[in-house]
Design a protein around this motif. Sequence first.
Motif, PDB file in Angstrom:
ATOM      1  N   TRP A  14      43.358 -41.816-137.498  1.00 54.93           N
ATOM      2  CA  TRP A  14      42.190 -41.229-138.179  1.00 54.93           C
ATOM      3  C   TRP A  14      42.629 -40.512-139.446  1.00 54.93           C
ATOM      4  CZ3 TRP A  14      37.564 -42.920-137.074  1.00 54.93           C
ATOM      5  CH2 TRP A  14      37.297 -43.404-135.796  1.00 54.93           C
ATOM      6  N   TYR A  22      41.484 -40.911-143.587  1.00 55.35           N
ATOM      7  CA  TYR A  22      41.048 -39.883-144.545  1.00 55.35           C
ATOM      8  C   TYR A  22      42.002 -39.828-145.742  1.00 55.35           C
ATOM      9  CZ  TYR A  22      37.309 -38.364-141.529  1.00 55.35           C
ATOM     10  OH  TYR A  22      36.146 -38.338-140.811  1.00 55.35           O
ATOM     11  N   TRP A  52      32.203 -44.521-142.678  1.00 52.90           N
ATOM     12  CA  TRP A  52      31.165 -43.800-141.926  1.00 52.90           C
ATOM     13  C   TRP A  52      30.571 -42.649-142.740  1.00 52.90           C
ATOM     14  CZ3 TRP A  52      36.319 -44.215-140.396  1.00 52.90           C
ATOM     15  CH2 TRP A  52      37.123 -43.117-140.700  1.00 52.90           C
ATOM     16  N   GLY A  64      33.706 -34.415-133.596  1.00 53.05           N
ATOM     17  CA  GLY A  64      34.029 -35.552-134.473  1.00 53.05           C
ATOM     18  C   GLY A  64      33.264 -35.435-135.773  1.00 53.05           C
ATOM     19  N   ALA A  65      33.301 -34.248-136.362  1.00 56.67           N
ATOM     20  CA  ALA A  65      32.414 -33.917-137.487  1.00 56.67           C
ATOM     21  C   ALA A  65      32.740 -34.687-138.757  1.00 56.67           C
ATOM     22  CB  ALA A  65      32.479 -32.420-137.770  1.00 56.67           C
ATOM     23  N   GLY A  66      33.989 -35.158-138.906  1.00 55.85           N
ATOM     24  CA  GLY A  66      34.362 -35.949-140.075  1.00 55.85           C
ATOM     25  C   GLY A  66      34.074 -35.215-141.369  1.00 55.85           C
ATOM     26  N   PRO A  67      33.365 -35.856-142.306  1.00 57.58           N
ATOM     27  CA  PRO A  67      33.104 -35.207-143.596  1.00 57.58           C
ATOM     28  C   PRO A  67      32.263 -33.940-143.466  1.00 57.58           C
ATOM     29  CG  PRO A  67      32.106 -37.415-143.505  1.00 57.58           C
ATOM     30  CD  PRO A  67      32.812 -37.193-142.208  1.00 57.58           C
ATOM     31  N   ASP A 127      37.239 -31.734-135.390  1.00 53.31           N
ATOM     32  CA  ASP A 127      37.746 -33.069-135.732  1.00 53.31           C
ATOM     33  C   ASP A 127      39.246 -33.099-135.515  1.00 53.31           C
ATOM     34  OD1 ASP A 127      36.259 -35.551-137.355  1.00 53.31           O
ATOM     35  OD2 ASP A 127      38.449 -35.601-137.423  1.00 53.31           O
ATOM     36  N   ILE A 128      39.716 -34.305-135.179  1.00 51.79           N
ATOM     37  CA  ILE A 128      41.141 -34.462-134.872  1.00 51.79           C
ATOM     38  C   ILE A 128      41.978 -34.679-136.134  1.00 51.79           C
ATOM     39  CG2 ILE A 128      41.209 -36.990-134.582  1.00 51.79           C
ATOM     40  CD1 ILE A 128      42.714 -36.457-131.899  1.00 51.79           C
ATOM     41  N   ALA A 146      41.056 -30.240-133.613  1.00 51.83           N
ATOM     42  CA  ALA A 146      41.389 -30.403-132.193  1.00 51.83           C
ATOM     43  C   ALA A 146      40.904 -31.758-131.708  1.00 51.83           C
ATOM     44  CB  ALA A 146      40.705 -29.304-131.368  1.00 51.83           C
ATOM     45  N   ASP A 147      41.447 -32.150-130.567  1.00 53.85           N
ATOM     46  CA  ASP A 147      40.967 -33.338-129.862  1.00 53.85           C
ATOM     47  C   ASP A 147      39.732 -32.918-129.065  1.00 53.85           C
ATOM     48  OD1 ASP A 147      40.547 -35.438-128.080  1.00 53.85           O
ATOM     49  OD2 ASP A 147      42.697 -35.803-127.800  1.00 53.85           O
ATOM     50  N   VAL A 148      38.620 -33.597-129.257  1.00 52.78           N
ATOM     51  CA  VAL A 148      37.407 -33.203-128.520  1.00 52.78           C
ATOM     52  C   VAL A 148      37.598 -33.295-127.010  1.00 52.78           C
ATOM     53  CG1 VAL A 148      35.566 -33.640-130.188  1.00 52.78           C
ATOM     54  CG2 VAL A 148      36.433 -35.526-128.808  1.00 52.78           C
ATOM     55  N   GLN A 197      27.007 -37.549-133.404  1.00 48.42           N
ATOM     56  CA  GLN A 197      26.777 -38.700-134.259  1.00 48.42           C
ATOM     57  C   GLN A 197      28.100 -39.420-134.489  1.00 48.42           C
ATOM     58  OE1 GLN A 197      25.030 -40.422-138.451  1.00 48.42           O
ATOM     59  NE2 GLN A 197      25.566 -38.286-138.447  1.00 48.42           N
ATOM     60  N   THR A 198      28.191 -40.650-134.030  1.00 47.72           N
ATOM     61  CA  THR A 198      29.358 -41.519-134.225  1.00 47.72           C
ATOM     62  C   THR A 198      30.692 -40.880-133.847  1.00 47.72           C
ATOM     63  OG1 THR A 198      29.389 -41.003-136.616  1.00 47.72           O
ATOM     64  CG2 THR A 198      28.308 -43.039-135.945  1.00 47.72           C
TER      65      THR A 198
HETATM   66  C1  LIG Z   1      33.288 -42.610-137.197  1.00 48.35           C
HETATM   67  S1  LIG Z   1      33.814 -41.015-137.713  1.00 48.35           S
HETATM   68  C2  LIG Z   1      32.252 -40.125-137.740  1.00 48.35           C
HETATM   69  C3  LIG Z   1      32.297 -38.815-138.466  1.00 48.35           C
HETATM   70  C4  LIG Z   1      30.966 -38.040-138.486  1.00 48.35           C
HETATM   71  N1  LIG Z   1      30.458 -37.786-137.156  1.00 48.35           N
HETATM   72  C5  LIG Z   1      29.942 -38.757-139.301  1.00 48.35           C
HETATM   73  O1  LIG Z   1      28.956 -39.246-138.732  1.00 48.35           O
HETATM   74  O2  LIG Z   1      30.141 -38.873-140.525  1.00 48.35           O
HETATM   75  C6  LIG Z   1      34.570 -40.400-136.222  1.00 48.35           C
HETATM   76  C7  LIG Z   1      35.228 -39.051-136.418  1.00 48.35           C
HETATM   77  O3  LIG Z   1      35.732 -38.608-135.165  1.00 48.35           O
HETATM   78  C8  LIG Z   1      37.029 -38.083-135.353  1.00 48.35           C
HETATM   79  N2  LIG Z   1      37.726 -38.266-134.069  1.00 48.35           N
HETATM   80  C9  LIG Z   1      38.155 -39.407-133.497  1.00 48.35           C
HETATM   81  N3  LIG Z   1      38.706 -39.164-132.309  1.00 48.35           N
HETATM   82  C10 LIG Z   1      38.604 -37.824-132.111  1.00 48.35           C
HETATM   83  C11 LIG Z   1      39.003 -36.955-131.069  1.00 48.35           C
HETATM   84  N4  LIG Z   1      39.601 -37.417-129.962  1.00 48.35           N
HETATM   85  N5  LIG Z   1      38.757 -35.633-131.203  1.00 48.35           N
HETATM   86  C12 LIG Z   1      38.150 -35.146-132.321  1.00 48.35           C
HETATM   87  N6  LIG Z   1      37.769 -35.928-133.336  1.00 48.35           N
HETATM   88  C13 LIG Z   1      37.981 -37.247-133.241  1.00 48.35           C
HETATM   89  C14 LIG Z   1      37.630 -38.875-136.504  1.00 48.35           C
HETATM   90  O4  LIG Z   1      38.666 -38.190-137.153  1.00 48.35           O
HETATM   91  C15 LIG Z   1      36.394 -39.073-137.383  1.00 48.35           C
HETATM   92  O5  LIG Z   1      36.261 -38.023-138.307  1.00 48.35           O
END
Ligand SMILES: C[S@@+](CC[C@H](N)C(=O)[O-])C[C@H]1O[C@@H](n2cnc3c(N)ncnc32)[C@H](O)[C@@H]1O
Length: 205
Positions: free
Chosen positions: A16, A20, A27, A55-58, A76-77, A101-103, A120-121
Amino acid sequence: VNDPQGPAQPRTRADWEARYQTGNTPWDLGGAPPVLGRALAALGPGRGRRALVPGAGPGHDALAFARAGWATTAVDIAPSACAALRKRAARAGLPVDVLEADVLDLPASLRSRFDVAWEQTCLCALPPESREAYVRVLRDALRPDGLLLALLWNHGQPGGPPYDLPPGLARTLLAPCFDEVGVETLPPQTSGRQGEYLLRLRPRR
Ligand SMILES: C[S@@+](CC[C@H](N)C(=O)[O-])C[C@H]1O[C@@H](n2cnc3c(N)ncnc32)[C@H](O)[C@@H]1O
């Protein structure tokens, strides 16, 4: 060959992070989906109530919660995603607590803490064998009277991530920990992606 963008199907923190670092983040819709705006309006002002965005991403969604007055925790990881979100929040003057962190391994201090969790995703990005554990994490993070809002994606394509989440599969995954209290099928202009639907769920212990 070591692809600097990481594998096509990211699984690990390093995968991941590589996405970035190379800007390979399809996404990122550039903003929160309109359906979140509607959901926030329906919830009313946050007034310090607590929201979790895994998994907040951006971080567009986390920023939308914070802007609406919610005490928001984004997880987010990927270190680069967290760093970028911290900068965005600071620039916007919004107090988002960004946790790298890892969710699947959230600190115990976050148990029973949140009034709302916004999915979301993240579920569709996790390896399928982690889904049940993730659903338990969401349940455990919510207060007993909390609410899970899950914007899920039935894109109908094989493989992943993002893994296809048809409603039947999502309900099977969520049923052990949640009671469904609402479902809304969304036209693309109110979500961001074709085939999305919003589930409202209450935690069950
Ligand atoms: C598909 S992206 C979606 C991001 C955001 N939710 C959005 O809709 O724009 C998935 C996100 O989950 C994060 N992610 C993946 N595995 C994860 C985990 N085990 N713990 C925390 N975050 C994680 C990734 O780094 C990425 O930012």
